[in-house]
Enzyme design. Structure first.
Site, PDB file in Angstrom:
ATOM      1  N   ASP A   1       0.806  -1.168   0.069  1.00  0.00           N
ATOM      2  CA  ASP A   1       0.148   0.014  -0.109  1.00  0.00           C
ATOM      3  C   ASP A   1       0.811   1.186   0.044  1.00  0.00           C
ATOM      4  O   ASP A   1       1.471   1.686   1.055  1.00  0.00           O
ATOM      5  CB  ASP A   1      -0.838   0.015   1.157  1.00  0.00           C
ATOM      6  CG  ASP A   1      -1.931   1.170   1.332  1.00  0.00           C
ATOM      7  OD1 ASP A   1      -2.339   1.527   0.170  1.00  0.00           O
ATOM      8  OD2 ASP A   1      -2.029   1.882   2.265  1.00  0.00           O
TER       9      ASP A   1
ATOM     10  N   GLU B   1      -1.363  -1.284  -4.792  1.00  0.00           N
ATOM     11  CA  GLU B   1      -2.485  -0.816  -5.135  1.00  0.00           C
ATOM     12  C   GLU B   1      -2.190   0.298  -6.248  1.00  0.00           C
ATOM     13  O   GLU B   1      -1.377   1.057  -5.919  1.00  0.00           O
ATOM     14  CB  GLU B   1      -3.005  -0.063  -3.735  1.00  0.00           C
ATOM     15  CG  GLU B   1      -4.505   0.527  -4.049  1.00  0.00           C
ATOM     16  CD  GLU B   1      -5.101   1.102  -2.409  1.00  0.00           C
ATOM     17  OE1 GLU B   1      -5.962   0.521  -2.233  1.00  0.00           O
ATOM     18  OE2 GLU B   1      -4.563   2.134  -1.900  1.00  0.00           O
TER      19      GLU B   1
ATOM     20  N   ASP C   1      -2.647   1.273   6.764  1.00  0.00           N
ATOM     21  CA  ASP C   1      -1.725   1.065   5.494  1.00  0.00           C
ATOM     22  C   ASP C   1      -1.218  -0.621   5.543  1.00  0.00           C
ATOM     23  O   ASP C   1      -1.070  -1.193   4.574  1.00  0.00           O
ATOM     24  CB  ASP C   1      -0.515   1.899   5.520  1.00  0.00           C
ATOM     25  CG  ASP C   1      -0.769   3.271   5.906  1.00  0.00           C
ATOM     26  OD1 ASP C   1      -0.676   4.107   4.833  1.00  0.00           O
ATOM     27  OD2 ASP C   1      -0.950   3.828   6.968  1.00  0.00           O
TER      28      ASP C   1
END
EC number: 3.1.21.10
Length: 165
Positions: A7, A67, A140
């Site tokens: 992330d 992501e 996160d």
């Protein structure tokens, strides 16, 4: 198959390593790369790249899932996240990892079964699917675990149906 889920962010990068065997997941490690806000952006990006290279070298994952950047109303934040993604993708590419990218909607759909799920719903599913005692913090890290799960599920389906991930 060992999956490195990431992330991206400039202040905090969440990362997670999970092993997928059949329909089961095993957590190998997870954590965050934190960069001090007092540093110049270029120095923060260097920290992210160096730490990501070290994580890849330590765990030797088979694949990386990151992501995708989504449109953010805050242009400065979008640029910073994009720069962080760049050095993360570079680290994966230098290690010759196969890299897959997923939108937040795809991650939510794969983990919670609903693309518009709230963050808390996704986090509870991560905890349940990985048999964790608590939801990992910061957010996160939980997001990185969700991205890893998303890839594990998507990769299996893509291989079965011959579609591109």
């Amino acid at each position: 198959m060992v999956i490195l889920g990431v992330d991206p962010g400039l202040a905090i990068v969440g990362y997670a390593l999970i092993e997928k065997q059949g329909n089961k997941y095993r957590v190998i490690d997870y954590g965050s790369i934190n960069t001090p806000s007092k540093l110049e952006s270029v120095d923060r990006l260097k920290i992210i790249h160096t730490d990501m290279v070290n994580i890849i070298n330590k765990y030797n994952p088979d694949q990386m899932a990151v992501e995708k950047l989504f449109f953010n109303k805050n242009v400065k934040t979008a640029i910073e996240v994009g720069q962080a993604r760049g050095v993360i993708l570079l680290a994966g590419s230098q290690a010759r990892l196969k890299i897959y990218e997923y939108t937040p909607l795809q991650v939510k759909q794969a983990v919670a079964g609903y693309g518009r799920a709230h963050k808390s719903q996704v986090q509870r599913m991560v905890k349940a699917l990985l048999n964790l005692n608590e939801i990992p913090k910061p957010d996160d890290v939980a997001d990185a675990l969700a991205i890893s799960i998303c890839h594990g599920n998507s990769y299996r389906l893509n291989r079965k149906w011959g579609t591109k991930g």
